[in-house]
Enzyme design. Sequence first.
Site, short mmCIF file in Angstrom:
data_model
loop_
_atom_site.label_atom_id
_atom_site.label_comp_id
_atom_site.label_asym_id
_atom_site.label_seq_id
_atom_site.Cartn_x
_atom_site.Cartn_y
_atom_site.Cartn_z
N GLY A 13 0.81 -1.21 0.00
CA GLY A 13 0.00 0.00 0.00
C GLY A 13 0.85 1.26 0.00
N ASP A 14 0.20 2.40 -0.16
CA ASP A 14 0.85 3.72 -0.14
C ASP A 14 1.85 3.90 -1.28
OD1 ASP A 14 -0.42 4.31 2.44
OD2 ASP A 14 1.04 2.91 3.27
N GLY A 16 1.40 5.27 -4.22
CA GLY A 16 1.19 6.44 -5.07
C GLY A 16 0.15 6.21 -6.15
N LYS A 17 -0.82 5.34 -5.85
CA LYS A 17 -1.84 4.97 -6.84
C LYS A 17 -2.72 6.15 -7.23
CE LYS A 17 -3.27 1.78 -4.01
NZ LYS A 17 -2.16 1.82 -3.04
N GLY A 18 -3.07 7.00 -6.25
CA GLY A 18 -3.99 8.10 -6.52
C GLY A 18 -3.50 9.02 -7.62
N HIS A 42 -5.64 8.38 -0.76
CA HIS A 42 -5.04 8.63 -2.07
C HIS A 42 -4.76 10.12 -2.21
CE1 HIS A 42 -6.65 4.64 -3.93
NE2 HIS A 42 -5.82 4.47 -2.94
N THR A 43 -3.48 10.46 -2.27
CA THR A 43 -3.05 11.85 -2.31
C THR A 43 -2.78 12.30 -3.74
OG1 THR A 43 -2.03 11.59 -0.13
CG2 THR A 43 -1.36 13.50 -1.42
N SER A 301 -4.02 8.82 5.68
CA SER A 301 -5.25 8.65 6.45
C SER A 301 -5.03 8.83 7.95
CB SER A 301 -5.86 7.26 6.20
OG SER A 301 -6.44 7.20 4.93
N THR A 302 -3.88 8.34 8.45
CA THR A 302 -3.66 8.29 9.89
C THR A 302 -2.52 9.16 10.39
OG1 THR A 302 -2.11 6.43 9.67
CG2 THR A 302 -4.46 5.89 9.89
N PRO A 305 3.86 7.15 10.99
CA PRO A 305 5.09 6.99 10.22
C PRO A 305 5.13 5.61 9.56
CG PRO A 305 5.54 6.87 12.58
CD PRO A 305 4.12 7.29 12.44
#
Length: 430
Positions: A13-14, A16-18, A42-43, A301-302, A305
Amino acid sequence: MGQSVVVLGAQWGDEGKGKIVDLLTEEIGAVVRFQGGHNAGHTLVINGKKTVLHLIPSGILRDDALCLIGNGVVISPAALIKEVSELEDAGVEVRSRLKISPAAPLIMPYHIALDQAREKAAGGKAIGTTGRGIGPAYEDKVARRGIRIADLHYPPQLEELLRTALDYHNFVLTKYLGVEAVDFQKTYDEALAFGDYVQPMKSDVAGILHDLRKQGKRVLFEGAQGALLDIDHGTYPYVTSSNTTVGGALAGTGVGADAIDYVLGIAKAYATRVGGGPFPTELDDEVGQGIRDRGAEYGASTGRPRRCGWMDIVALKRAVAINGISGLCITKLDVLDGMEKLKVCIAYEYRGKRTEYAPLDAQGWEECTPVYLEFPGWTENTHGITEWDKLPVAARAYLRALEELAGCPISIVSTGPDRDHTMVLQDPFA
């Protein structure tokens, strides 16, 4: 290559899909979310402006894109209302373009209470969930006591379903977990109000997708989390509660296997993980901290780190295999700028033997020691570069090595957070 492309994470996860989804949604017919909930973050950064989406598909920032939420997504009423409101306040038209499957399950207040109470009770053995009720909502779906979007429009049925669910969950909350019960009337009233809110957006998502394919329109399936967090194929039990792999795109929207033309796997140029679970290449030193700082590796989201480490080819090859990935997108290449040397895990030492295959359980992964191949780094700045030939020689060599080791071509390289900081070597829709 074709008209329907699945974009999914090829790590934990994380990845960079967005940003990549947003990049590919030019001239798109629809973008559809097929699994997960508002635990995804998703950033998108467009012209320097940052937008974080948790539930609504990343194509919402494209004026002409239809955005769909399939039956495989669990929906938090509060999160959806908040996200729609924030986007509309920013001048984005949402409700006329957002269509939600009536078969999508709801995340109810008791799911959130259960999630948080369980994590607290687990202490040091906690999975590391976001505490947003995702897992318990999926549990209820499988146990056939879930409440879905469709149920909100039949008050007597909703009341019966809710009373049954609360009889069960309040017993667990009060007698087993030692926390307060969830109030029926408040929950019922909120559910009815959300039913009125969501009614105009309720649509047959599967039917829309079938029609779009007949019309030859481009459709992008947007995955959340990553392949190695899949409930079946991930590092169980340190996984999410849905199928994050390509099969989830089918079951979570209602399309057949022949509807998918291309699978794009997103992977960072290194590796990260949030929460508990095995991570063979993790760096608990200043190198790992440097990657975390340069890459701003904190959860969208949270805010947690992220754990950082070297690229793990064993794990990446597994993701390529179980998803039938057609091409890779390597993100955050620029985070590695200035590093003297880079390492890539090409195999594991596992119980005295060398293997290029990952174990199928978390305990097995924990016993793995990475076998590294070392590469020279580069001192030049790659941030924002959009042409292959302008990359440093060492950066190109590193990418070609990843391509060869993973056994999958690289289609896209991302060199920064903005939509424009990207080079497309092979357009998945071409």
